[in-house]
Design a protein around this motif. Structure first.
Motif, short mmCIF file in Angstrom:
data_model
loop_
_atom_site.label_atom_id
_atom_site.label_comp_id
_atom_site.label_asym_id
_atom_site.label_seq_id
_atom_site.Cartn_x
_atom_site.Cartn_y
_atom_site.Cartn_z
N ASN A 75 0.83 -1.21 0.00
CA ASN A 75 0.00 0.00 0.00
C ASN A 75 0.86 1.25 0.00
OD1 ASN A 75 -2.77 -0.56 -0.27
ND2 ASN A 75 -2.90 -1.34 1.83
N PRO A 88 -7.38 2.63 -1.35
CA PRO A 88 -6.35 1.69 -0.92
C PRO A 88 -6.91 0.38 -0.35
CG PRO A 88 -5.83 3.91 -0.17
CD PRO A 88 -7.21 3.97 -0.74
N THR A 91 -6.55 -3.03 -2.19
CA THR A 91 -5.36 -3.89 -2.13
C THR A 91 -5.60 -5.08 -1.22
OG1 THR A 91 -3.92 -1.96 -2.49
CG2 THR A 91 -2.89 -3.97 -1.66
N LEU A 123 0.52 -4.33 4.74
CA LEU A 123 -0.57 -3.57 4.12
C LEU A 123 -1.22 -2.59 5.09
CD1 LEU A 123 -2.35 -6.24 1.90
CD2 LEU A 123 -0.49 -4.67 1.32
N PRO A 126 1.01 1.70 5.19
CA PRO A 126 1.40 2.15 3.85
C PRO A 126 2.76 2.84 3.87
CG PRO A 126 -0.86 2.81 4.37
CD PRO A 126 -0.25 2.31 5.64
#
Length: 336
Positions: A75, A88, A91, A123, A126
């Motif tokens: 991310n 985001p 993801t 993840l 980020p």
């Protein structure tokens, strides 16, 4: 096998002293190619591909039995600048889809007999927004490179690296521009399908990143402007070289990560071929900079490693013809 480096200096040293193809295997493959039951050059690029593959596998009559597909997910903090058509959270959702076998890359990997592995890289944390600070600290960057390296199975005989990460075409454009030169506009594309306003915003974000992190060091470019999944792909491609495993490169994001290696050492990508030309506008420019001619051109822009996995079929075909065809002597056919 654990990554044999714990510093960026050690990673650089590896790239400058990486294994080379087996010259005896290449010579043997060339000799065999000249004896097969076909006119010289009749199989076009398939002949060159088979000989290239033979050199890296160390045998003049190779086979492809254990391809590996590795998808890395990360991310990006730069998503706060609204550079993507998707949030985001996608993801994480797509990683779950990979794990449950529901994505395109799962179907393609299965179709071409490839083992598929997925690695999600922090993840929930980020990378930093590269318009404000480096995307990764040095420790974070080294950890991502090591994750990529460690993901490669030494028993694999072919590698494809794929990615998932909302915002990563922005990072890839910034890395490509920093490593290969040129302005933000010439490298920035629509990615997941942003509109004109989104493209202008994305281009401005890339320009801001380039202004803040101007560097001649390819690894610093990747650390400051890239993402964990890009770094992991670079680590995996380097690991494949260590194990003499040929690599099929995927699209724009994968090739941006590979360009970092190419700039660090002239022959760093000799074990790689380009799987396809993607629909991301600057991918052709990137392939030209790498000196790679794509095997396929199907208008893909999915990522995940999808185009490269399709090209496994081309390479398997090349190797099957090379290693399985009869020679003129074996077939009792006159070669003129």
């Amino acid at each position: 096998m654990q990554a044999p480096f714990s510093t960026l200096a050690a990673f650089r040293d590896f790239l400058t002293d990486a294994p080379k193809p087996d010259s005896a295997a290449i010579a043997g493959a060339e000799e065999r190619n000249g004896q097969l039951t076909k006119p010289p050059g009749a199989l076009g690029r398939l002949e060159d591909l088979a000989i290239w593959y033979a050199g890296w596998r160390g045998t003049p009559q190779p086979d492809i039995k254990a391809p590996q597909v590795v998808v890395f997910a990360g991310n990006h903090g730069v998503c706060a600048k609204a550079v993507s058509a998707f949030p985001p959270e996608v993801t994480v959702q797509m990683v779950a889809n990979f794990d449950h076998g529901g994505a395109a890359i799962n179907q393609l990997s299965k179709a071409f007999g490839a083992r598929m592995d997925v690695h999600a890289l922090s993840l929930d944390v980020p990378t930093a927004d590269f318009t404000e600070q480096p995307a990764m600290t040095e420790d974070e960057f080294i950890a991502a490179l090591q994750t990529g390296w460690n993901a490669v199975d030494p028993a694999a005989d072919l590698l494809v690296t794929g990615e998932m990460g909302i915002g990563n075409t922005t990072s890839a454009a910034a890395v490509a521009a920093c490593v290969l030169g040129g302005d933000a506009a010439s490298w920035t594309g629509r990615g997941t399908g942003v509109d004109d306003a989104g493209l202008a915003r994305k281009t401005d974000v890339v320009a801001q990143g380039l202004a803040l992190h101007a560097t001649d060091d390819p690894l610093e470019a990747l650390r400051c402007l890239g993402g964990r999944e890009l770094a992991a792909m670079a680590g995996a491609i380097a690991a494949a070289r260590h194990h003499s495993i040929p690599v099929i490169l995927d699209g724009f994001i994968c090739c941006a990560a590979a360009a970092v290696l190419a700039k660090l050492a002239d022959a760093a990508l000799d074990h790689c071929v380009a799987g396809h030309l993607s629909a991301e506008g600057a991918h052709r420019k990137l392939l030209e900079a790498l000196g790679k001619e794509p095997l396929l051109d199907l208008g893909l822009r999915l990522g995940e490693g999808s185009g490269a996995v399709l090209a496994i079929g081309v390479l398997k075909g090349a190797v099957a013809c090379h290693s399985g065809m009869a020679t003129f002597a074996e077939a009792g056919v006159s070669d003129g």
